[in-house]
Scaffold this motif. Sequence first.
Motif, PDB file in Angstrom:
ATOM      1  N   UNK A  56       0.687  -0.851  -0.047  1.00 42.69           N
ATOM      2  CA  UNK A  56       0.051   0.049   0.249  1.00 42.69           C
ATOM      3  C   UNK A  56       0.853   1.658  -0.185  1.00 42.69           C
ATOM      4  N   UNK A  57       0.383   1.735  -0.900  1.00 49.31           N
ATOM      5  CA  UNK A  57       1.371   3.428  -0.228  1.00 49.31           C
ATOM      6  C   UNK A  57       0.853   4.044  -0.461  1.00 49.31           C
ATOM      7  N   UNK A  58       0.556   5.195   0.379  1.00 53.21           N
ATOM      8  CA  UNK A  58       0.290   6.526   1.487  1.00 53.21           C
ATOM      9  C   UNK A  58       0.870   7.840   0.901  1.00 53.21           C
ATOM     10  N   UNK A  59       0.362   8.637   0.166  1.00 52.33           N
ATOM     11  CA  UNK A  59      -0.189  10.092   0.011  1.00 52.33           C
ATOM     12  C   UNK A  59      -0.903  10.772   0.190  1.00 52.33           C
ATOM     13  N   UNK A  60      -0.584  12.128   1.613  1.00 54.41           N
ATOM     14  CA  UNK A  60      -0.932  12.347   1.828  1.00 54.41           C
ATOM     15  C   UNK A  60      -1.493  13.672   1.132  1.00 54.41           C
ATOM     16  N   UNK A  61      -2.621  13.737   1.006  1.00 55.32           N
ATOM     17  CA  UNK A  61      -3.759  14.961  -0.200  1.00 55.32           C
ATOM     18  C   UNK A  61      -3.940  15.346   0.886  1.00 55.32           C
ATOM     19  N   UNK A  62      -3.633  16.666   1.514  1.00 52.73           N
ATOM     20  CA  UNK A  62      -3.786  17.711   2.719  1.00 52.73           C
ATOM     21  C   UNK A  62      -5.931  18.170   2.467  1.00 52.73           C
ATOM     22  N   UNK A  63      -6.274  18.224   2.810  1.00 50.84           N
ATOM     23  CA  UNK A  63      -6.711  17.093   4.289  1.00 50.84           C
ATOM     24  C   UNK A  63      -7.182  15.395   4.013  1.00 50.84           C
ATOM     25  N   UNK A  64      -6.703  14.706   2.718  1.00 50.08           N
ATOM     26  CA  UNK A  64      -6.883  13.465   2.867  1.00 50.08           C
ATOM     27  C   UNK A  64      -5.914  12.666   2.977  1.00 50.08           C
ATOM     28  N   UNK A  65      -6.306  11.312   1.846  1.00 52.87           N
ATOM     29  CA  UNK A  65      -5.031  10.244   1.753  1.00 52.87           C
ATOM     30  C   UNK A  65      -4.928  10.038   1.091  1.00 52.87           C
ATOM     31  N   UNK A  66      -3.780   9.611  -0.704  1.00 53.71           N
ATOM     32  CA  UNK A  66      -4.442   8.814  -1.435  1.00 53.71           C
ATOM     33  C   UNK A  66      -3.813   7.357  -1.149  1.00 53.71           C
ATOM     34  N   UNK A  67      -4.505   6.256  -1.794  1.00 51.00           N
ATOM     35  CA  UNK A  67      -3.808   5.013  -0.879  1.00 51.00           C
ATOM     36  C   UNK A  67      -3.854   4.383  -2.731  1.00 51.00           C
ATOM     37  N   UNK A  68      -3.050   3.915  -2.670  1.00 47.98           N
ATOM     38  CA  UNK A  68      -2.995   2.379  -4.036  1.00 47.98           C
ATOM     39  C   UNK A  68      -2.833   1.223  -3.874  1.00 47.98           C
ATOM     40  N   UNK A  69      -3.565   0.082  -3.687  1.00 47.02           N
ATOM     41  CA  UNK A  69      -3.477  -0.996  -3.762  1.00 47.02           C
ATOM     42  C   UNK A  69      -2.594  -1.452  -4.490  1.00 47.02           C
ATOM     43  N   UNK A  70      -2.103  -2.765  -4.700  1.00 53.10           N
ATOM     44  CA  UNK A  70      -1.509  -3.566  -5.435  1.00 53.10           C
ATOM     45  C   UNK A  70      -1.828  -3.188  -6.502  1.00 53.10           C
ATOM     46  N   UNK A  71      -2.812  -3.374  -6.948  1.00 53.88           N
ATOM     47  CA  UNK A  71      -3.508  -4.309  -8.000  1.00 53.88           C
ATOM     48  C   UNK A  71      -3.869  -2.149  -8.967  1.00 53.88           C
ATOM     49  N   UNK A  72      -3.213  -1.380  -8.483  1.00 55.46           N
ATOM     50  CA  UNK A  72      -2.880  -0.277  -9.153  1.00 55.46           C
ATOM     51  C   UNK A  72      -4.148   0.599  -8.566  1.00 55.46           C
ATOM     52  N   UNK A  73      -5.155  -0.002  -7.922  1.00 57.28           N
ATOM     53  CA  UNK A  73      -6.964   0.927  -7.630  1.00 57.28           C
ATOM     54  C   UNK A  73      -6.543   1.806  -7.160  1.00 57.28           C
ATOM     55  N   UNK A  74      -6.977   3.201  -7.154  1.00 56.13           N
ATOM     56  CA  UNK A  74      -6.838   4.173  -6.276  1.00 56.13           C
ATOM     57  C   UNK A  74      -8.083   4.403  -5.197  1.00 56.13           C
ATOM     58  N   UNK A  75      -7.795   5.009  -4.485  1.00 56.17           N
ATOM     59  CA  UNK A  75      -8.809   5.215  -3.313  1.00 56.17           C
ATOM     60  C   UNK A  75      -8.089   6.429  -2.384  1.00 56.17           C
TER      61      UNK A  75
END
Length: 168
Positions: free
Chosen positions: A1-20
């Motif tokens: 899981x790759x976490x990247x802060x998007x003030x005030x949210x977090x973008x998460x990319x799962x191993x399958x590449x889907x973005x949440x």
Amino acid sequence: VDLRPLDPFYEIRWPDGSRHVLSVNAARLSAPGTDLAVVCSLTDITATVESEERLRAVVETAVDGIITIDTSGRIESFNPAAARLFGYAADEVLGRNVSLLMPEPDRSRHDGYLRHYLDGGEPHVIGVGREVTAQHKDGSRIPIGLAVSEMHLGTRRLFTGILHDLTV
């Protein structure tokens, strides 16, 4: 899981590449003599973010000018097509009165029309399409088709104008 802060949210990319995109709310819980604890709630706002991105893309790529003003007549948004139509960059007009884009006598009358409407009067251009004359940054006049709509965002009232250059 790759976490990247998007003030005030977090973008998460799962191993399958889907973005949440997650909205994170956290609260500290502590009592004297105890270890610190944090309680978090996560809300998946991916659909909302994608919807906002889609709307932003539509506005930014629209062929016609799109301008949003507040109840004081101040310009809050000015898309690239409006910039091309009027010759102003967005940062030159944002926060300024929309009457800047009108020739006289409409320039002097606009705020009165807006106040009259907000005080319960009849709309001058709101809710109808009409041909009007606008003013370019260089002072030249531009015949445009104008359609103005009113929207309510929470307690705020805003007005959006769609402007079509009639010279093309």
